[in-house]
Scaffold this motif. Structure first.
Motif, PDB file in Angstrom:
ATOM      1  N   LYS A   1      -5.720  -0.663  -6.086  1.00 52.68           N
ATOM      2  CA  LYS A   1      -4.885  -1.003  -5.786  1.00 52.68           C
ATOM      3  C   LYS A   1      -3.233  -0.807  -6.080  1.00 52.68           C
ATOM      4  O   LYS A   1      -2.358  -0.819  -5.472  1.00 52.68           O
ATOM      5  N   ASP A   2      -3.767  -0.428  -7.524  1.00 49.98           N
ATOM      6  CA  ASP A   2      -2.630   0.016  -7.956  1.00 49.98           C
ATOM      7  C   ASP A   2      -1.360   1.238  -7.624  1.00 49.98           C
ATOM      8  O   ASP A   2      -0.800   0.867  -7.432  1.00 49.98           O
ATOM      9  N   TRP A   3      -2.492   1.973  -6.851  1.00 51.82           N
ATOM     10  CA  TRP A   3      -2.067   3.176  -6.759  1.00 51.82           C
ATOM     11  C   TRP A   3      -1.488   2.974  -4.789  1.00 51.82           C
ATOM     12  O   TRP A   3      -0.730   3.258  -5.076  1.00 51.82           O
ATOM     13  N   MET A   4      -2.155   1.906  -4.428  1.00 50.79           N
ATOM     14  CA  MET A   4      -1.391   1.112  -3.101  1.00 50.79           C
ATOM     15  C   MET A   4      -0.184   0.337  -2.867  1.00 50.79           C
ATOM     16  O   MET A   4       0.682   0.548  -2.492  1.00 50.79           O
ATOM     17  N   ILE A   5      -0.894  -0.303  -4.863  1.00 49.54           N
ATOM     18  CA  ILE A   5       0.761  -0.877  -4.688  1.00 49.54           C
ATOM     19  C   ILE A   5       1.974  -0.194  -4.393  1.00 49.54           C
ATOM     20  O   ILE A   5       3.496  -0.219  -3.934  1.00 49.54           O
ATOM     21  N   THR A   6       1.809   1.111  -5.672  1.00 41.94           N
ATOM     22  CA  THR A   6       2.767   1.571  -6.174  1.00 41.94           C
ATOM     23  C   THR A   6       3.560   2.925  -4.425  1.00 41.94           C
ATOM     24  O   THR A   6       4.516   2.932  -4.513  1.00 41.94           O
ATOM     25  N   ILE A   7       2.479   3.585  -3.899  1.00 42.35           N
ATOM     26  CA  ILE A   7       2.245   3.801  -2.622  1.00 42.35           C
ATOM     27  C   ILE A   7       3.464   2.985  -1.432  1.00 42.35           C
ATOM     28  O   ILE A   7       4.718   3.148  -0.874  1.00 42.35           O
ATOM     29  N   ALA A   8       3.423   1.364  -0.821  1.00 45.36           N
ATOM     30  CA  ALA A   8       3.565  -0.068  -0.852  1.00 45.36           C
ATOM     31  C   ALA A   8       5.078  -0.185  -0.879  1.00 45.36           C
ATOM     32  O   ALA A   8       6.026  -0.181  -0.317  1.00 45.36           O
ATOM     33  N   SER A   9       5.284  -0.253  -2.281  1.00 41.98           N
ATOM     34  CA  SER A   9       6.190   0.212  -2.857  1.00 41.98           C
ATOM     35  C   SER A   9       8.026   1.166  -2.389  1.00 41.98           C
ATOM     36  O   SER A   9       8.875   1.189  -2.298  1.00 41.98           O
ATOM     37  N   VAL A  10       7.058   2.085  -2.414  1.00 42.69           N
ATOM     38  CA  VAL A  10       8.307   3.284  -2.294  1.00 42.69           C
ATOM     39  C   VAL A  10       8.072   3.158  -0.728  1.00 42.69           C
ATOM     40  O   VAL A  10       9.627   3.291   0.261  1.00 42.69           O
ATOM     41  N   VAL A  11       7.241   3.112   0.197  1.00 41.13           N
ATOM     42  CA  VAL A  11       7.255   2.612   1.508  1.00 41.13           C
ATOM     43  C   VAL A  11       8.153   1.663   1.536  1.00 41.13           C
ATOM     44  O   VAL A  11       8.980   1.423   3.370  1.00 41.13           O
ATOM     45  N   GLY A  12       8.104   0.837   1.891  1.00 38.35           N
ATOM     46  CA  GLY A  12       8.890  -0.571   1.692  1.00 38.35           C
ATOM     47  C   GLY A  12      10.429  -0.439   1.370  1.00 38.35           C
ATOM     48  O   GLY A  12      10.750  -0.874   2.094  1.00 38.35           O
ATOM     49  N   VAL A  13      10.927   0.400   0.121  1.00 38.19           N
ATOM     50  CA  VAL A  13      12.503   0.464  -0.687  1.00 38.19           C
ATOM     51  C   VAL A  13      12.506   1.808   1.085  1.00 38.19           C
ATOM     52  O   VAL A  13      13.383   1.369   1.712  1.00 38.19           O
ATOM     53  N   ILE A  14      11.554   2.300   1.434  1.00 37.32           N
ATOM     54  CA  ILE A  14      12.246   3.005   3.323  1.00 37.32           C
ATOM     55  C   ILE A  14      12.506   2.420   3.971  1.00 37.32           C
ATOM     56  O   ILE A  14      13.542   2.416   4.412  1.00 37.32           O
ATOM     57  N   ALA A  15      11.410   1.880   4.143  1.00 35.21           N
ATOM     58  CA  ALA A  15      11.606   0.586   5.848  1.00 35.21           C
ATOM     59  C   ALA A  15      12.862  -0.069   5.541  1.00 35.21           C
ATOM     60  O   ALA A  15      13.312  -0.593   6.773  1.00 35.21           O
ATOM     61  N   VAL A  16      13.114  -0.731   3.963  1.00 32.48           N
ATOM     62  CA  VAL A  16      14.255  -1.271   3.803  1.00 32.48           C
ATOM     63  C   VAL A  16      15.454  -0.759   4.512  1.00 32.48           C
ATOM     64  O   VAL A  16      16.785  -1.257   4.609  1.00 32.48           O
ATOM     65  N   MET A  17      15.741   0.332   3.741  1.00 33.41           N
ATOM     66  CA  MET A  17      16.691   0.980   4.376  1.00 33.41           C
ATOM     67  C   MET A  17      16.585   1.669   5.550  1.00 33.41           C
ATOM     68  O   MET A  17      18.235   1.529   6.157  1.00 33.41           O
ATOM     69  N   ALA A  18      15.973   1.277   6.178  1.00 34.62           N
ATOM     70  CA  ALA A  18      15.825   2.431   7.445  1.00 34.62           C
ATOM     71  C   ALA A  18      16.245   1.095   7.943  1.00 34.62           C
ATOM     72  O   ALA A  18      17.008   1.099   9.461  1.00 34.62           O
ATOM     73  N   VAL A  19      15.910  -0.108   8.045  1.00 34.47           N
ATOM     74  CA  VAL A  19      16.463  -1.360   8.581  1.00 34.47           C
ATOM     75  C   VAL A  19      17.519  -1.486   8.118  1.00 34.47           C
ATOM     76  O   VAL A  19      18.499  -1.963   8.964  1.00 34.47           O
TER      77      VAL A  19
END
Length: 107
Positions: free
Chosen positions: A51-69
């Protein structure tokens, strides 16, 4: 198939093979019971690590998604419905543990 033939050679009677199979299953159940009585601490810690790994990965993906949007909205390539959909998806990803807690009655 080789395993099946060797069992047939060792125990030629079909009923005897069934008895040995049932005895083996019962023996495995008896042996595994003390291992299951440890309240799942090793499994729980392993799942928490995942779960901690997934939160770390999701944080990076979330930042990239917000930047892309943001970039797509800046250049006029994205409409508001798609942008809001991406942001709602990010919100659901990060509140997944809370949502599951609501459904399970633990939150």
């Amino acid at each position: 198939m080789k395993f099946s033939r060797s069992i047939r050679r060792m125990i030629p009677d079909a009923n005897s093979r069934r008895v040995v199979g049932v005895a083996g299953v019962i023996a495995l159940m008896v042996i595994s019971q003390p291992a299951l009585a440890q309240s799942g601490t090793a499994i729980q810690s392993g799942l928490n690590t995942i779960k901690d790994w997934m939160i770390t990965i999701a944080s990076v993906v979330g930042v990239i998604a917000v930047m892309a949007v943001g970039y797509a909205k800046l250049t006029g390539r994205m409409d508001w419905t798609r942008a809001v959909t991406v942001l709602i998806g990010i919100g659901i990803i990060f509140s997944a543990a809370t949502i599951v807690g609501w459904m399970g009655g633990t939150a």
